[in-house]
Design an enzyme around this catalytic site. Structure first.
Site, mmCIF file in Angstrom:
data_model
loop_
_atom_site.group_PDB
_atom_site.id
_atom_site.type_symbol
_atom_site.label_atom_id
_atom_site.label_comp_id
_atom_site.label_asym_id
_atom_site.label_seq_id
_atom_site.Cartn_x
_atom_site.Cartn_y
_atom_site.Cartn_z
ATOM 1 N N HIS B 172 19.430 10.515 23.781
ATOM 2 C CA HIS B 172 20.046 10.739 22.298
ATOM 3 C C HIS B 172 19.365 9.765 21.496
ATOM 4 O O HIS B 172 18.475 10.270 20.416
ATOM 5 C CB HIS B 172 21.400 10.680 22.548
ATOM 6 C CG HIS B 172 22.664 9.915 20.893
ATOM 7 N ND1 HIS B 172 23.425 10.928 21.444
ATOM 8 C CD2 HIS B 172 22.423 9.202 20.784
ATOM 9 C CE1 HIS B 172 23.715 10.542 20.726
ATOM 10 N NE2 HIS B 172 22.726 9.388 19.323
ATOM 11 N N HIS B 176 17.106 10.172 17.922
ATOM 12 C CA HIS B 176 17.341 9.858 16.846
ATOM 13 C C HIS B 176 15.475 9.095 16.378
ATOM 14 O O HIS B 176 15.432 9.564 14.859
ATOM 15 C CB HIS B 176 18.242 8.378 16.671
ATOM 16 C CG HIS B 176 19.547 8.492 16.971
ATOM 17 N ND1 HIS B 176 20.007 9.528 15.603
ATOM 18 C CD2 HIS B 176 20.707 8.293 17.675
ATOM 19 C CE1 HIS B 176 20.771 9.815 16.087
ATOM 20 N NE2 HIS B 176 21.602 9.018 17.364
ATOM 21 N N TYR B 187 22.507 9.474 7.387
ATOM 22 C CA TYR B 187 23.661 9.191 8.538
ATOM 23 C C TYR B 187 24.354 9.104 7.940
ATOM 24 O O TYR B 187 24.865 8.059 8.246
ATOM 25 C CB TYR B 187 22.866 8.053 9.347
ATOM 26 C CG TYR B 187 23.413 7.594 10.308
ATOM 27 C CD1 TYR B 187 23.220 8.804 11.286
ATOM 28 C CD2 TYR B 187 23.825 6.601 10.537
ATOM 29 C CE1 TYR B 187 23.492 9.149 12.772
ATOM 30 C CE2 TYR B 187 24.620 7.315 11.765
ATOM 31 C CZ TYR B 187 24.173 7.384 12.991
ATOM 32 O OH TYR B 187 24.835 7.569 14.192
ATOM 33 N N GLU B 196 23.634 13.263 14.849
ATOM 34 C CA GLU B 196 24.165 12.580 15.930
ATOM 35 C C GLU B 196 23.963 14.119 16.695
ATOM 36 O O GLU B 196 23.476 13.591 18.122
ATOM 37 C CB GLU B 196 25.465 12.161 15.714
ATOM 38 C CG GLU B 196 25.575 11.193 15.178
ATOM 39 C CD GLU B 196 25.339 10.254 16.729
ATOM 40 O OE1 GLU B 196 25.728 10.504 17.790
ATOM 41 O OE2 GLU B 196 24.332 9.720 15.675
ATOM 42 N N ASP B 269 32.821 5.649 10.201
ATOM 43 C CA ASP B 269 32.233 6.130 10.899
ATOM 44 C C ASP B 269 31.299 6.825 10.490
ATOM 45 O O ASP B 269 30.397 8.184 10.661
ATOM 46 C CB ASP B 269 32.459 6.862 12.425
ATOM 47 C CG ASP B 269 31.548 7.704 13.121
ATOM 48 O OD1 ASP B 269 30.180 7.160 13.341
ATOM 49 O OD2 ASP B 269 32.241 8.759 13.347
#
Ligand SMILES: [Zn+2]
Lengths: 98, 352
Positions: B172, B176, B187, B196, B269
């Site tokens: 993961h 990125h 983002y 994500e 978030d």
């Protein structure tokens, strides 16, 4: 003095909230908290920063300090947090978790 | 001061201060670490300028680029100054530190997926050295890609164990980096949720390939094994059934939606990038299950080519869906099972 830390975001995006009240601490620890809060200089961080595209998987910290009737909240993304602010965050988490 | 006008917020300020000719001198004459750093910095500067020719005439640079994978794991020793002290470099035997070995092996498994299956040479497709740092801060509940390297915490021991325990976390974070060099997805909001989701997709594919699992055999979980026994949860996210990964009195319930009717509007978030990623995650899962076999071969190939060639910084879910369908048709044929599976996958989550 009461300091509340709310942590959001991060890879896991699991919210954590801790509150430390200086009145419940031993005098030397309470003095340490006052020193850390002063050094973190939360006044220079806005409560609601302009939303910007963030950096992958970094935390967002919301810190609220209540002291003698006054209250100030600062919202800080981890990637722009100063070392002094990080020290306060680490201390609050370690203290709250005993 | 023409260099300065290319400086963009969010990039390492050093990249904006050192002009390319000095970086080139470092690449030619520096120590291996200085060369690796200068090469990365120059690649980022080139990206800002939208030019690739800066590196073209440098023999040293291409020698580095063709050297294959170059992993180094550093130990930050509970501090915060990156990268820390070197703990294991490419070709070295395992150390006594599990986090160091996991970061090393996970970076290798990720490099191998990108290299062996998609023909990509590291994060920037030019052999960029893979730098990882473990034991970051004290009780740090996180892992992240900082724009040039991976960083892993040990977890607080109450909720989280060390973040290198799950190989999909490593895949993961490295993804990125790939996204930064390719689509450059912003983002925030839907572009951020796609950023994500692509990291979860390739993180899961790294895990599936290293375990030799087909789509049907895989657990499609992200971060399985990171929670301590005290937490009621099997993982952080479920690509097969978003919203079901955990439900615990202390940390709450997995907030991910499984389709567009449950899309979460939030300012937290970065606009719910780790929340709404459940929707494209499930579209990928449904696609891979409909195709069958190894998910990294066909579904993964479609997603990879889309990430590399088609997505743009502000792409949204619908844009990504349309592009993956187009790529599937180009790669496998307009009436292929794969193309049908991709459009059905996005339709089932309410995007198409
Ligand atoms: Zn991420």
């Amino acid at each position: 003095m009461r300091v509340k830390l709310e942590r959001s975001g991060g890879f896991a995006n699991v919210h954590r909230s801790v509150t430390v009240d200086a009145a419940t601490l031993a005098p030397s620890r309470a003095a340490e908290l006052h020193r850390l809060v002063a050094a973190a200089d939360l006044g220079k961080f806005p409560e609601n920063p302009t939303p910007l595209a963030g950096r992958p998987d970094r935390f967002t910290y919301q810190l609220t300090v209540e002291d003698g009737g006054a209250s100030h909240t600062a919202t800080v993304s981890e990637d722009v947090a100063t070392e002094d602010l990080q020290r306060l965050v680490d201390w609050l988490q370690a203290t709250a978790e005993g | 001061m023409a260099q300065r006008t290319h400086c963009t917020a969010g990039f390492d300020p050093i990249a904006c201060i050192l002009p390319p000719h000095i970086l080139r001198a470092i690449i030619e004459r520096g120590t291996p670490q200085q060369r690796a750093w200068a090469l990365q910095t120059l690649a980022v500067s080139e990206r800002i300028r939208g030019r690739r020719e800066l590196l073209g005439d440098i023999a040293t640079a291409s020698a580095i680029a063709s050297a294959g994978e170059q992993r180094t794991v550093y130990d930050v020793k509970k501090g915060s100054r990156l990268p820390g002290t070197p703990a294991r470099s490419e070709g070295n035997p395992p150390t006594k530190d599990a986090a160091v070995n996991e970061a090393y092996d996970g970076a290798g498994a990720t490099y191998d997926l990108y290299h062996d299956v998609y023909g990509r040479n590291s994060i920037d497709d030019r052999g960029m050295p893979l730098v990882s740092s473990v034991h970051y801060r004290v009780g740090y509940d996180n892992a992240f890609w900082d724009g040039s390297q991976m960083v892993y915490g040990d977890g607080d021991g109450k909720i989280f164990q060390r973040f290198t325990k799950a190989v999909d976390v490593i895949g993961h974070e490295l993804t990125h980096g790939v996204t930064q060099y390719e689509a450059g997805l912003e983002y925030a909001d839907q572009a951020g949720a796609l950023n994500e989701s692509f990291s979860d997709v390739f993180g899961s594919l790294v895990k599936q390939r290293s375990l030799g699992q087909t789509a049907k055999q895989a657990d499609w979980l992200i971060g399985a094994g990171l929670f301590t026994a005290a937490v009621n949860g099997k993982a952080l996210r479920s690509m097969a059934a978003p919203g079901t990964a955990y439900d615990d009195p202390l940390i709450g319930k997995d907030p991910q939606p499984a389709d567009m009717t449950h899309y979460v509007q939030t300012a937290d978030d970065n606009g719910g990038v780790h929340i709404n990623s459940g929707i494209p995650n499930r579209a990928f899962y449904l696609t891979a299950m409909a195709i069958g076999g190894n998910a990294w071969e066909k579904a993964g190939k479609v997603w990879y080519v889309t990430l590399r060639d088609r997505l743009r910084p502000k792409s949204d879910f619908k844009g990504a869906a349309t592009l993956t369908v187009a790529v599937a048709k180009e790669l496998f044929g307009a009436r292929s099972t794969v193309a049908r599976a991709v459009s059905d996958g996005w339709a089932k989550v309410g995007v198409l």
